[in-house]
Design a protein around this motif. Structure first.
Motif, mmCIF file in Angstrom:
data_model
loop_
_atom_site.group_PDB
_atom_site.id
_atom_site.type_symbol
_atom_site.label_atom_id
_atom_site.label_comp_id
_atom_site.label_asym_id
_atom_site.label_seq_id
_atom_site.Cartn_x
_atom_site.Cartn_y
_atom_site.Cartn_z
ATOM 1 N N GLY A 129 0.815 -1.198 0.000
ATOM 2 C CA GLY A 129 0.000 0.000 0.000
ATOM 3 C C GLY A 129 0.849 1.248 0.000
ATOM 4 O O GLY A 129 2.017 1.223 -0.398
ATOM 5 N N THR A 130 0.233 2.336 0.453
ATOM 6 C CA THR A 130 0.923 3.616 0.529
ATOM 7 C C THR A 130 0.681 4.241 1.893
ATOM 8 O O THR A 130 -0.338 3.989 2.538
ATOM 9 N N ASP A 131 1.641 5.037 2.320
ATOM 10 C CA ASP A 131 1.505 5.885 3.494
ATOM 11 C C ASP A 131 1.650 7.317 3.008
ATOM 12 O O ASP A 131 2.620 7.637 2.315
ATOM 13 N N GLU A 132 0.678 8.158 3.344
ATOM 14 C CA GLU A 132 0.716 9.556 2.927
ATOM 15 C C GLU A 132 0.722 10.445 4.154
ATOM 16 O O GLU A 132 -0.130 10.309 5.028
ATOM 17 N N LEU A 133 1.667 11.361 4.202
ATOM 18 C CA LEU A 133 1.735 12.322 5.291
ATOM 19 C C LEU A 133 0.769 13.459 4.990
ATOM 20 O O LEU A 133 0.957 14.219 4.037
ATOM 21 N N LEU A 134 -0.296 13.541 5.771
ATOM 22 C CA LEU A 134 -1.241 14.645 5.663
ATOM 23 C C LEU A 134 -0.794 15.733 6.630
ATOM 24 O O LEU A 134 0.248 15.604 7.264
ATOM 25 N N GLY A 135 -1.537 16.771 6.786
ATOM 26 C CA GLY A 135 -1.215 17.804 7.753
ATOM 27 C C GLY A 135 -1.566 17.358 9.162
ATOM 28 O O GLY A 135 -2.110 16.271 9.374
ATOM 29 N N ASP A 136 -1.250 18.188 10.135
ATOM 30 C CA ASP A 136 -1.533 17.934 11.546
ATOM 31 C C ASP A 136 -0.928 16.617 12.014
ATOM 32 O O ASP A 136 -1.484 15.933 12.863
ATOM 33 N N ARG A 137 0.182 16.223 11.376
ATOM 34 C CA ARG A 137 0.959 15.042 11.758
ATOM 35 C C ARG A 137 0.169 13.739 11.624
ATOM 36 O O ARG A 137 0.396 12.783 12.343
ATOM 37 N N ILE A 138 -0.777 13.719 10.705
ATOM 38 C CA ILE A 138 -1.590 12.536 10.463
ATOM 39 C C ILE A 138 -1.043 11.790 9.257
ATOM 40 O O ILE A 138 -0.719 12.387 8.237
ATOM 41 N N VAL A 139 -0.956 10.462 9.388
ATOM 42 C CA VAL A 139 -0.514 9.583 8.309
ATOM 43 C C VAL A 139 -1.719 8.770 7.863
ATOM 44 O O VAL A 139 -2.423 8.175 8.673
ATOM 45 N N LYS A 140 -1.944 8.770 6.548
ATOM 46 C CA LYS A 140 -3.017 7.977 5.955
ATOM 47 C C LYS A 140 -2.394 6.741 5.322
ATOM 48 O O LYS A 140 -1.552 6.852 4.444
ATOM 49 N N ARG A 141 -2.787 5.558 5.773
ATOM 50 C CA ARG A 141 -2.307 4.300 5.187
ATOM 51 C C ARG A 141 -3.436 3.717 4.352
ATOM 52 O O ARG A 141 -4.519 3.447 4.861
ATOM 53 N N THR A 142 -3.158 3.539 3.056
ATOM 54 C CA THR A 142 -4.112 2.923 2.143
ATOM 55 C C THR A 142 -3.549 1.586 1.716
ATOM 56 O O THR A 142 -2.462 1.512 1.141
ATOM 57 N N LEU A 143 -4.270 0.516 2.015
ATOM 58 C CA LEU A 143 -3.845 -0.819 1.621
ATOM 59 C C LEU A 143 -4.236 -1.079 0.170
ATOM 60 O O LEU A 143 -5.109 -0.396 -0.383
ATOM 61 N N ALA A 144 -3.612 -2.076 -0.436
ATOM 62 C CA ALA A 144 -3.869 -2.398 -1.838
ATOM 63 C C ALA A 144 -5.344 -2.688 -2.094
ATOM 64 O O ALA A 144 -5.841 -2.435 -3.187
ATOM 65 N N ASP A 145 -6.062 -3.189 -1.091
ATOM 66 C CA ASP A 145 -7.488 -3.483 -1.270
ATOM 67 C C ASP A 145 -8.369 -2.242 -1.145
ATOM 68 O O ASP A 145 -9.585 -2.320 -1.247
ATOM 69 N N GLY A 146 -7.758 -1.079 -0.885
ATOM 70 C CA GLY A 146 -8.496 0.176 -0.790
ATOM 71 C C GLY A 146 -8.879 0.578 0.624
ATOM 72 O O GLY A 146 -9.349 1.697 0.842
#
Length: 185
Positions: free
Chosen positions: A51-68
């Protein structure tokens, strides 16, 4: 105060610019920053997940797995990233901040306990995510007027070296294939 399960990890920078992350629970990840989106890390692990890890603002990380499916984490400083609604904290044993956080925790410093305000969001709307991206972009723009080099960002992720947002962002200003010592814990 919340006392989550602590799982340490260490990062090894590989010759191709990617990172091999080893967790103390036996998981391993191979991570590479997306050159077209510097706030995005692509990964796959030894358990057939990716998947992917995306650094959003306010020190939040969004992890999206391959299955969505999507989960969120929050960098809470000292090399620590809080996952699973506060049930787990990943601690970067490679970074100075992570080692300092572990030492302070060992000394019983109460300030390193997790509070409800540090919990990652359970969910975000697309509009909320975009607002956080814009916040991060404006912070990057305003801080890039100074020294854009920066030391080891502690994100994980994965926690700003001293817990400040500037420390977290600093490593993401490094250009090309530079890898901070804590890209999205």
């Amino acid at each position: 105060m919340i006392r989550p399960e602590e799982i340490g990890y260490s990062d090894e920078l590989l010759a191709d610019g990617s990172v091999h992350r080893r967790y103390e629970d036996g998981r391993e990840e191979w991570r590479r920053r997306d050159p077209s989106q510097p706030r995005l890390v692509r990964w796959h692990d030894n358990r057939n997940a990716s998947g992917t890890d995306e650094l959003l603002g306010d020190r939040i990380v969004k992890r999206t797995l391959a299955d969505g499916s999507v989960t969120y984490a929050r960098d809470i400083g000292y090399g620590r990233t809080l996952w699973a609604g506060g049930e787990r904290v990943m601690v970067n044993r490679t970074s100075f901040g992570g080692r300092m956080g572990a030492m302070l925790t060992g000394l019983g410093v109460a300030g390193l306990a997790i509070t409800a305000s540090q919990l990652p969001p359970a969910s975000l709307s697309p509009e909320e995510e975009e607002a956080l991206r814009q916040q991060a972009q404006s912070q990057t723009s305003s801080s890039s007027g100074g020294d854009a080099g920066g030391g080891g960002a502690d994100g994980t992720g994965t926690g700003g070296e001293g817990g400040s947002g500037d420390d977290w962002e600093a490593g993401w200003h490094d250009q090309q294939d530079a890898w901070s010592d804590d890209d999205f814990g």
